[in-house]
Motif scaffolding. Structure first.
Motif, PDB file in Angstrom:
ATOM      1  N   VAL A  60       0.842  -1.197   0.000  1.00 40.90           N
ATOM      2  CA  VAL A  60       0.000   0.000   0.000  1.00 40.90           C
ATOM      3  C   VAL A  60       0.879   1.249   0.000  1.00 40.90           C
ATOM      4  N   GLU A  61       1.939   1.241   0.784  1.00 45.11           N
ATOM      5  CA  GLU A  61       2.852   2.389   0.832  1.00 45.11           C
ATOM      6  C   GLU A  61       3.518   2.596  -0.528  1.00 45.11           C
ATOM      7  N   ARG A  64       0.988   4.035  -2.897  1.00 41.22           N
ATOM      8  CA  ARG A  64       0.758   5.443  -2.589  1.00 41.22           C
ATOM      9  C   ARG A  64       1.909   6.306  -3.108  1.00 41.22           C
ATOM     10  N   ARG A  65       3.130   5.836  -2.923  1.00 37.75           N
ATOM     11  CA  ARG A  65       4.304   6.617  -3.339  1.00 37.75           C
ATOM     12  C   ARG A  65       4.402   6.739  -4.854  1.00 37.75           C
ATOM     13  N   ALA A  67       1.786   6.189  -7.164  1.00 35.39           N
ATOM     14  CA  ALA A  67       0.481   6.231  -7.817  1.00 35.39           C
ATOM     15  C   ALA A  67       0.478   7.156  -9.033  1.00 35.39           C
TER      16      ALA A  67
END
Length: 172
Positions: A60-61, A64-65, A67
């Motif tokens: 997920v991180e 997010r980074r 995207a």
């Protein structure tokens, strides 16, 4: 022949409790082994769940980074074109204007490919969901509450209003 020995029945009864005790000890050992196995299984499952949670959190991180990676990669040619345009010395206004126009068209195309739609309501009735009226002006020939001037275009991202258009509307 019967034995008159008073201890004979006790010996028979003494053997039975020993057999039962041995059976119970065996059962306790069996249950302890089973309990140990179950404890090991639970600990392994708990560790596996914790590892999955960490992997998911890391994924997920990372998502997010990175995207915007695709969008930014598409914008790089626009950036390069603007830099090349600034490096050109001289040139007439028409050529510079044409370069800026082409760059803007490319930028709008990339934005549309990523779900961004421009709201340009000139000549349309005022829609408070997408437009923000900042003034009312006299506009002969225009219907009341019709957008007669767009001060700033609005934008919709994947059917969600990102920014309303700032407009001037015709008075009654």
């Amino acid at each position: 022949m019967q034995s008159n020995d008073p201890q004979a029945p006790n010996e028979a009864q003494g053997e039975s409790p020993n057999v039962e005790l041995d059976a119970l000890k065996a059962r306790v050992a069996e249950l302890e082994a089973s309990n140990s196995e179950l404890r090991d299984t639970v600990l392994r499952e708990k560790a596996e769940i914790e590892n999955q949670r960490r992997r998911l959190q890391r994924d997920v991180e990372q998502a997010r980074r990175f995207a915007n990676e695709k969008l930014l990669n598409e914008l790089l040619p626009i950036y390069d074109g603007l830099e090349r345009g600034l490096e050109v010395e001289g040139g007439d206004v028409a050529t510079v204007r044409e370069g800026i126009s082409l760059t803007l068209k490319s930028l709008l195309k990339i934005a549309e490919n990523n779900g961004l739609v421009q709201v340009d309501p000139l000549g349309q009735p005022l829609d408070p969901e997408k437009h923000h009226a900042v003034s009312m002006v006299d506009a002969p020939g225009a219907a009341p509450n019709t957008v007669v001037n767009v001060l700033q275009k609005g934008y919709v991202l994947n059917d969600r209003l990102l920014r309303p258009a700032l407009v001037a509307v015709a008075k009654d």
